[in-house]
Design a protein around this motif. Structure first.
Motif, PDB file in Angstrom:
ATOM      1  N   UNK A   1       2.785   4.532  15.059  1.00  0.00           N
ATOM      2  CA  UNK A   1       1.296   5.398  15.202  1.00  0.00           C
ATOM      3  C   UNK A   1       0.381   5.747  16.212  1.00  0.00           C
ATOM      4  N   UNK A   2       0.292   6.887  16.553  1.00  0.00           N
ATOM      5  CA  UNK A   2      -0.385   7.223  17.990  1.00  0.00           C
ATOM      6  C   UNK A   2      -1.724   6.804  17.781  1.00  0.00           C
TER       7      UNK A   2
ATOM      8  N   UNK B   1      10.803   1.795   6.555  1.00  0.00           N
ATOM      9  CA  UNK B   1      10.507   2.756   5.853  1.00  0.00           C
ATOM     10  C   UNK B   1       8.955   2.815   6.041  1.00  0.00           C
ATOM     11  N   UNK B   2       8.694   4.119   6.849  1.00  0.00           N
ATOM     12  CA  UNK B   2       7.157   4.320   7.119  1.00  0.00           C
ATOM     13  C   UNK B   2       6.930   5.599   6.331  1.00  0.00           C
ATOM     14  N   UNK B   3       7.744   6.083   5.376  1.00  0.00           N
ATOM     15  CA  UNK B   3       7.380   7.291   4.578  1.00  0.00           C
ATOM     16  C   UNK B   3       5.707   7.435   3.981  1.00  0.00           C
ATOM     17  N   UNK B   4       5.557   6.191   3.487  1.00  0.00           N
ATOM     18  CA  UNK B   4       4.049   6.138   3.050  1.00  0.00           C
ATOM     19  C   UNK B   4       3.169   6.608   3.984  1.00  0.00           C
ATOM     20  N   UNK B   5       3.285   6.124   5.161  1.00  0.00           N
ATOM     21  CA  UNK B   5       2.355   6.534   6.255  1.00  0.00           C
ATOM     22  C   UNK B   5       2.223   7.813   6.557  1.00  0.00           C
ATOM     23  N   UNK B   6       3.391   8.470   6.858  1.00  0.00           N
ATOM     24  CA  UNK B   6       3.814   9.829   7.205  1.00  0.00           C
ATOM     25  C   UNK B   6       3.196  10.798   6.226  1.00  0.00           C
TER      26      UNK B   6
ATOM     27  N   UNK C   1       1.042  -1.145  -0.128  1.00  0.00           N
ATOM     28  CA  UNK C   1      -0.156   0.101  -0.007  1.00  0.00           C
ATOM     29  C   UNK C   1       0.975   1.328   0.113  1.00  0.00           C
ATOM     30  N   UNK C   2       0.788   2.096  -1.072  1.00  0.00           N
ATOM     31  CA  UNK C   2       1.417   3.454  -1.100  1.00  0.00           C
ATOM     32  C   UNK C   2       0.563   4.776  -0.829  1.00  0.00           C
ATOM     33  N   UNK C   3      -0.650   4.516  -1.290  1.00  0.00           N
ATOM     34  CA  UNK C   3      -1.507   5.756  -1.207  1.00  0.00           C
ATOM     35  C   UNK C   3      -2.817   5.545  -0.437  1.00  0.00           C
ATOM     36  N   UNK C   4      -3.004   6.872   0.174  1.00  0.00           N
ATOM     37  CA  UNK C   4      -4.389   6.744   0.994  1.00  0.00           C
ATOM     38  C   UNK C   4      -5.062   8.030   0.428  1.00  0.00           C
ATOM     39  N   UNK C   5      -6.302   7.970   0.399  1.00  0.00           N
ATOM     40  CA  UNK C   5      -7.240   9.448   0.128  1.00  0.00           C
ATOM     41  C   UNK C   5      -8.761   9.005   0.579  1.00  0.00           C
ATOM     42  N   UNK C   6      -9.398  10.234   0.872  1.00  0.00           N
ATOM     43  CA  UNK C   6     -10.786   9.988   1.209  1.00  0.00           C
ATOM     44  C   UNK C   6     -11.890  10.221  -0.158  1.00  0.00           C
TER      45      UNK C   6
ATOM     46  N   UNK D   1       0.488  10.105   4.714  1.00  0.00           N
ATOM     47  CA  UNK D   1      -0.868  10.211   5.086  1.00  0.00           C
ATOM     48  C   UNK D   1      -1.346  11.360   5.935  1.00  0.00           C
ATOM     49  N   UNK D   2      -0.540  11.704   6.632  1.00  0.00           N
ATOM     50  CA  UNK D   2      -1.132  12.631   7.769  1.00  0.00           C
ATOM     51  C   UNK D   2      -1.146  12.337   9.138  1.00  0.00           C
ATOM     52  N   UNK D   3      -0.936  10.921   9.170  1.00  0.00           N
ATOM     53  CA  UNK D   3      -1.174  10.212  10.569  1.00  0.00           C
ATOM     54  C   UNK D   3      -0.033  10.633  11.679  1.00  0.00           C
ATOM     55  N   UNK D   4      -0.729  10.800  13.069  1.00  0.00           N
ATOM     56  CA  UNK D   4       0.267  11.523  14.192  1.00  0.00           C
ATOM     57  C   UNK D   4       1.134  10.295  14.308  1.00  0.00           C
ATOM     58  N   UNK D   5       2.385  10.503  14.413  1.00  0.00           N
ATOM     59  CA  UNK D   5       3.356   9.535  14.789  1.00  0.00           C
ATOM     60  C   UNK D   5       4.236   9.744  15.849  1.00  0.00           C
TER      61      UNK D   5
END
Length: 329
Positions: free
Chosen positions: A264-265, A248-253, A86-91, A255-259
């Motif tokens: 992930x918080x 490598x968690x760049x793909x999660x960062x 998984x590389x992308x996330x959107x609403x 997304x705008x996730x608080x880390x």
């Protein structure tokens, strides 16, 4: 578009138990994992190691635990997508989330649970020159079959749980086992360290690897004392490297996730700061965090139950006891 109730990213123990529990709650469920098989680190890194802290199992091989979890997860026939990152996330809208993968596929879901374990990680490699063609044969980062080390002279590098556990395991089947660690403090469980010191393991603290000898196979290794520079050459047939992972968690960062660091918080409901997105297991952090398979399963169940109330606000978070449910499984 085909919209699932919940999409679980990660096919390790947390993700698999979450998959089963989502089926138990009647959710249409999908699992996405970057690895080619289910089980996560249980199958990818230490399939031949025993796991002792899983409820109901005095001890169980990691590969057998992974198999049991996969069977349990399949009871409600989830959709399984392996070999996809998984590389992308959107609403899409208020009720639908979209995930994209490195295969350019799109997955739609009402909620998402991140059960990534330590994240998208690869083993750290040594900063020395050696024949990389020997990796997977006589130079290993994971053990698929411990019998290949029988009657061998084995060098283990590292000071964490994996290194110490394998030193203890190999001490019963290998000809000789030497473990080197760059300092005198171990990150492994103390009882395992104590066991190692009583087993037939030559423990060398403050030692590091300088050179691997041999071209078509490992013939030996030169190690050195990082305090004095003193070198020593050992007759070695196989090398096990357990010095951690590059995550490598760049793909999660993105997304705008608080880390916090590489985690992930989440709150007590396993909710992230993004509505409809939950996290459980080693990837999640909260004030009472314990990184165990047992607590990962509990967090997965918590995430699923509150995802149910997110999807349907009139539903109850508490599912009732499974022994009271009328299930045909």
């Amino acid at each position: 578009m085909d919209v699932f109730d919940v999409t679980i990213i990660g096919g390790g123990p947390t993700g698999l138990f979450g998959t089963f529990y989502a089926g138990l709650r009647g959710l249409k469920t999908k699992v996405i994992d970057v690895l080619p098989e289910l089980g996560g680190q249980l199958t990818a890194l230490y399939p031949e190691k025993y796991v002792y802290d899983v409820a109901g199992h005095p001890k169980i091989l990691a590969k057998d635990l992974a198999k049991n979890l996969a069977v349990q997860a399949s009871l409600f026939k989830p959709s399984i997508c392996l070999g996809e990152k998984v590389v992308g996330f959107s609403r899409v809208d208020d009720a639908t989330l979209k995930l994209t993968t490195d295969r350019q596929t799109e997955h739609f879901s009402k909620s998402i649970i991140l059960g990534l374990g330590a994240g998208a990680c690869v083993p750290k490699k040594l900063d020395i020159d050696y024949n990389t063609n020997l990796e997977g044969d006589s130079i290993c980062y994971a053990v698929k079959n411990k019998e290949k080390f029988r009657d061998k002279n084995v060098l283990i590098i590292g000071g964490g749980d994996s290194a110490v556990d394998w030193a203890n395991e190999f001490s019963h089947i290998a000809k000789n086992v030497t473990l080197i660690h760059r300092r005198d403090q171990f990150r492994a469980v103390q009882t395992s360290v104590d066991e190692m010191r009583t087993n037939k393991v030559d423990v060398r603290v403050f030692y590091e690897l300088k050179q691997i000898l041999g071209q078509n196979k490992v013939d030996g290794a030169t190690i050195f004392d990082n305090r004095t520079g003193k070198e020593e050459t050992l007759a070695i047939d196989a090398i096990m490297i357990n010095i951690g992972f590059v995550i490598n968690l760049d793909f999660l960062k993105s997304w705008g996730l608080q880390m916090e660091g590489n985690a992930i918080v989440v709150n007590e409901k396993m909710e992230t700061n993004l509505p409809g997105v939950y996290a459980a297991g080693d990837i999640a952090t909260h004030p009472a965090k314990l990184k165990l398979i047992a607590t990962g399963a509990a967090e997965a169940a918590t995430a699923v139950n509150f995802a149910v109330t997110y999807i349907n606000p009139t539903a109850k978070a508490f599912p009732g006891h499974s022994s009271n449910l009328n299930l045909s499984i």
